[in-house]
Design a protein around this motif. Structure first.
Motif, short mmCIF file in Angstrom:
data_model
loop_
_atom_site.label_atom_id
_atom_site.label_comp_id
_atom_site.label_asym_id
_atom_site.label_seq_id
_atom_site.Cartn_x
_atom_site.Cartn_y
_atom_site.Cartn_z
N ARG A 11 -20.76 -18.71 -46.16
CA ARG A 11 -20.06 -18.34 -47.40
C ARG A 11 -18.56 -18.21 -47.18
N ARG A 12 -18.17 -17.61 -46.05
CA ARG A 12 -16.75 -17.45 -45.73
C ARG A 12 -16.02 -18.79 -45.65
N HIS A 13 -16.74 -19.82 -45.26
CA HIS A 13 -16.14 -21.14 -45.13
C HIS A 13 -16.38 -22.02 -46.35
N GLY A 14 -16.78 -21.43 -47.47
CA GLY A 14 -16.86 -22.14 -48.74
C GLY A 14 -18.19 -22.80 -49.05
N CYS A 15 -19.19 -22.63 -48.21
CA CYS A 15 -20.50 -23.24 -48.48
C CYS A 15 -21.26 -22.40 -49.50
N TYR A 16 -22.22 -23.03 -50.17
CA TYR A 16 -23.02 -22.31 -51.16
C TYR A 16 -24.48 -22.77 -51.08
N LEU A 17 -25.36 -21.94 -51.61
CA LEU A 17 -26.79 -22.23 -51.64
C LEU A 17 -27.06 -23.23 -52.75
N LYS A 18 -27.59 -24.38 -52.39
CA LYS A 18 -27.88 -25.41 -53.39
C LYS A 18 -29.25 -25.16 -54.02
N ARG A 19 -30.26 -24.92 -53.17
CA ARG A 19 -31.60 -24.62 -53.70
C ARG A 19 -32.46 -24.00 -52.60
N GLU A 20 -33.52 -23.36 -53.03
CA GLU A 20 -34.50 -22.78 -52.12
C GLU A 20 -35.68 -23.74 -51.99
#
Length: 61
Positions: A11-20
């Motif tokens: 998260r700190r590096h800009g990534c996000y959860l796309k799907r579970e």
């Protein structure tokens, strides 16, 4: 390494959860469009964490 620590790093590096998924979570780096599967284990081996970061084009942990 703890899974929660790896997710905070992503998260700190800009990534996000796309799907579970069933046994994995799919994370995306929007800057590069890279996708990586993160297993849902409480402990993630250090070697796997480095592979995940490399796949998302992030600096090493």
């Amino acid at each position: 390494m703890k899974r929660s620590g790896l997710l905070k790093y992503l998260r700190r590096h800009g990534c996000y959860l796309k799907r579970e998924g069933g046994a994995h979570s799919l994370w995306c780096n929007p800057a590069t469009g890279a996708l990586e599967a993160i297993p849902r284990h409480t402990e993630i081996p250090e070697k796997l964490a480095k592979k995940i970061c490399k796949g998302l084009d992030l600096p090493k942990i």
